[in-house]
Motif scaffolding. Structure first.
Motif, PDB file in Angstrom:
ATOM      1  N   UNK A  79       0.931  -1.136  -0.025  1.00  0.00           N
ATOM      2  CA  UNK A  79      -0.021   0.102  -0.037  1.00  0.00           C
ATOM      3  C   UNK A  79       0.793   1.130  -0.030  1.00  0.00           C
ATOM      4  N   UNK A  80       1.971   1.358   0.809  1.00  0.00           N
ATOM      5  CA  UNK A  80       2.616   2.257   0.908  1.00  0.00           C
ATOM      6  C   UNK A  80       3.576   2.593  -0.314  1.00  0.00           C
ATOM      7  N   UNK A  81       4.022   1.453  -1.122  1.00  0.00           N
ATOM      8  CA  UNK A  81       4.596   1.297  -2.266  1.00  0.00           C
ATOM      9  C   UNK A  81       3.540   2.086  -3.421  1.00  0.00           C
ATOM     10  N   UNK A  82       2.400   1.584  -3.322  1.00  0.00           N
ATOM     11  CA  UNK A  82       1.406   2.280  -4.414  1.00  0.00           C
ATOM     12  C   UNK A  82       1.361   3.708  -4.175  1.00  0.00           C
ATOM     13  N   UNK A  83       1.095   3.960  -3.017  1.00  0.00           N
ATOM     14  CA  UNK A  83       1.212   5.479  -2.631  1.00  0.00           C
ATOM     15  C   UNK A  83       2.292   6.448  -3.053  1.00  0.00           C
ATOM     16  N   UNK A  84       3.478   5.642  -2.882  1.00  0.00           N
ATOM     17  CA  UNK A  84       4.892   6.593  -3.185  1.00  0.00           C
ATOM     18  C   UNK A  84       4.968   6.473  -4.718  1.00  0.00           C
ATOM     19  N   UNK A  85       4.370   5.617  -5.628  1.00  0.00           N
ATOM     20  CA  UNK A  85       4.561   5.550  -6.953  1.00  0.00           C
ATOM     21  C   UNK A  85       3.855   6.548  -7.463  1.00  0.00           C
ATOM     22  N   UNK A  86       2.467   6.604  -6.989  1.00  0.00           N
ATOM     23  CA  UNK A  86       1.540   7.516  -7.173  1.00  0.00           C
ATOM     24  C   UNK A  86       2.176   9.115  -7.199  1.00  0.00           C
ATOM     25  N   UNK A  87       2.659   9.385  -6.018  1.00  0.00           N
ATOM     26  CA  UNK A  87       3.287  10.585  -5.850  1.00  0.00           C
ATOM     27  C   UNK A  87       4.519  10.962  -6.555  1.00  0.00           C
ATOM     28  N   UNK A  91       4.824   9.704  -9.697  1.00  0.00           N
ATOM     29  CA  UNK A  91       4.296  10.130 -10.954  1.00  0.00           C
ATOM     30  C   UNK A  91       3.821  11.226 -11.005  1.00  0.00           C
ATOM     31  N   UNK A  92       3.256  11.963 -10.014  1.00  0.00           N
ATOM     32  CA  UNK A  92       2.595  13.353 -10.205  1.00  0.00           C
ATOM     33  C   UNK A  92       3.933  14.345  -9.967  1.00  0.00           C
ATOM     34  N   UNK A  93       4.689  14.048  -9.288  1.00  0.00           N
ATOM     35  CA  UNK A  93       6.098  15.143  -9.320  1.00  0.00           C
ATOM     36  C   UNK A  93       6.854  14.943 -10.696  1.00  0.00           C
ATOM     37  N   UNK A  94       7.048  13.767 -11.274  1.00  0.00           N
ATOM     38  CA  UNK A  94       7.727  13.641 -12.358  1.00  0.00           C
ATOM     39  C   UNK A  94       6.862  14.211 -13.537  1.00  0.00           C
ATOM     40  N   UNK A  95       5.631  14.245 -13.570  1.00  0.00           N
ATOM     41  CA  UNK A  95       5.091  14.860 -14.595  1.00  0.00           C
ATOM     42  C   UNK A  95       4.873  16.408 -14.338  1.00  0.00           C
ATOM     43  N   UNK A  96       4.592  16.835 -12.994  1.00  0.00           N
ATOM     44  CA  UNK A  96       4.852  18.361 -12.884  1.00  0.00           C
ATOM     45  C   UNK A  96       6.342  18.921 -13.434  1.00  0.00           C
ATOM     46  N   UNK A  97       7.189  18.123 -13.131  1.00  0.00           N
ATOM     47  CA  UNK A  97       8.460  18.628 -13.562  1.00  0.00           C
ATOM     48  C   UNK A  97       8.857  18.663 -14.940  1.00  0.00           C
ATOM     49  N   UNK A  98       8.701  17.342 -15.802  1.00  0.00           N
ATOM     50  CA  UNK A  98       8.904  17.166 -16.959  1.00  0.00           C
ATOM     51  C   UNK A  98       7.964  17.672 -17.933  1.00  0.00           C
ATOM     52  N   UNK A  99       6.520  17.215 -17.634  1.00  0.00           N
ATOM     53  CA  UNK A  99       5.394  17.545 -18.553  1.00  0.00           C
ATOM     54  C   UNK A  99       4.394  18.107 -18.083  1.00  0.00           C
ATOM     55  N   UNK A 100       4.528  19.468 -17.381  1.00  0.00           N
ATOM     56  CA  UNK A 100       3.246  20.053 -16.762  1.00  0.00           C
ATOM     57  C   UNK A 100       2.176  20.269 -17.566  1.00  0.00           C
ATOM     58  N   UNK A 101       2.148  20.249 -18.851  1.00  0.00           N
ATOM     59  CA  UNK A 101       1.154  20.436 -19.942  1.00  0.00           C
ATOM     60  C   UNK A 101       0.062  19.169 -19.552  1.00  0.00           C
ATOM     61  N   UNK A 102       0.676  18.131 -19.208  1.00  0.00           N
ATOM     62  CA  UNK A 102      -0.180  16.996 -18.872  1.00  0.00           C
ATOM     63  C   UNK A 102      -1.337  17.232 -17.636  1.00  0.00           C
ATOM     64  N   UNK A 103      -0.704  17.876 -16.662  1.00  0.00           N
ATOM     65  CA  UNK A 103      -1.536  18.281 -15.813  1.00  0.00           C
ATOM     66  C   UNK A 103      -2.426  19.473 -15.894  1.00  0.00           C
ATOM     67  N   UNK A 104      -2.326  20.001 -17.149  1.00  0.00           N
ATOM     68  CA  UNK A 104      -3.373  21.271 -17.247  1.00  0.00           C
ATOM     69  C   UNK A 104      -4.361  20.636 -18.405  1.00  0.00           C
ATOM     70  N   UNK A 105      -4.359  19.291 -18.791  1.00  0.00           N
ATOM     71  CA  UNK A 105      -5.272  19.175 -19.718  1.00  0.00           C
ATOM     72  C   UNK A 105      -6.258  18.170 -19.087  1.00  0.00           C
TER      73      UNK A 105
END
Length: 243
Positions: free
Chosen positions: A218-226, A228-242
């Motif tokens: 459960x903690x691993x799934x939570x870490x992976x989700x976090x 993913x969000x951090x990596x997307x915000x850093x590398x492809x912020x446009x995806x968070x706006x879509x």
């Protein structure tokens, strides 16, 4: 693979997805589509890929498929007649009309969302252009959709077609061993994929994050989700706006 999918595949009278590629270079396409995961998917019946040599449908002895453009200009244009006759033969062979795609830099750029939609279709045909393109009239008369793999130009449509088909085919049930093989990947859920690690636990003084060694799923799934969000915000912020 689960038992339900095993049963589904074993009782199929036809593949879950049939792909017909209209091309001047069928060997180039087969070299990719018949190998590795996609090749194995064809052997077990989840996928069927057929290549069709457009030159075989010409009406001239030289098997010429192109001519100079009206109005002048550089290069040659593929004739409408052999493309149209090739496509109609593809339709007649299976008794139904496939969704017909032309690979073109003028098309909508391929997305994971569109790939999922195409993977749900029973039949797809893909036209690979060459030279300076194809006669516009065949596009108007027969093509359902134009797709691009990016804002750049290549020498022919075979490589874009193979990119499209690899992206689509792997989403068809039975092509990959488990759905999680693609549902966790970048773009499927609107986020980039989390960081991945394998043995050894420490490589050149760089350790694997401790959470991944904890065994707490459960903690691993939570870490992976976090991540993913951090990596997307850093590398492809446009995806968070879509949407």
């Amino acid at each position: 693979m689960n038992e339900q999918l095993d049963s589904q595949l074993s009782t199929l009278n036809s593949p879950l997805l049939r792909v017909d590629i209209l091309t001047l270079f069928p060997d180039m396409c087969r070299a990719v589509m018949d190998e590795s995961i996609l090749g194995r998917a064809q052997k077990k019946g989840a996928l069927a890929v057929y290549t069709h040599q457009i030159r075989e449908y010409t009406l001239n002895k030289q098997k010429q498929v192109d001519d100079y453009p009206y109005g002048g200009g550089q290069g040659l244009i593929m004739n409408a007649q052999p493309i149209a006759d090739c496509f109609r033969a593809v339709c007649d062979a299976a008794g139904e009309r496939p969704h017909f795609i032309y690979m073109s830099p003028q098309g909508a750029v391929l997305t994971q969302r569109r790939a999922r939609e195409l993977a749900a279709l029973p039949r797809i045909a893909v036209l690979c252009g060459h030279y300076e393109g194809v006669d516009e009239r065949v596009l108007e008369a027969l093509v359902d959709e134009q797709i691009s793999i990016g804002d750049y130009v290549l020498t022919g449509g075979e490589l874009p077609a193979l990119v499209l088909l690899d992206c689509v085919a792997r989403l068809v049930p039975g092509v990959l061993s488990e759905a999680e093989c693609f549902t966790d990947e970048s773009h499927f859920s609107g986020l980039l994929e989390y960081p991945q690690y394998t043995r050894p636990a420490v490589w050149e003084d760089r350790p694997v994050p401790e959470i991944l060694l904890s065994g707490h799923h459960q903690n691993i799934r939570k870490w992976r989700r976090e991540q993913s969000i951090l990596r997307t915000a850093e590398r492809r912020p446009d995806m968070l706006d879509s949407d």
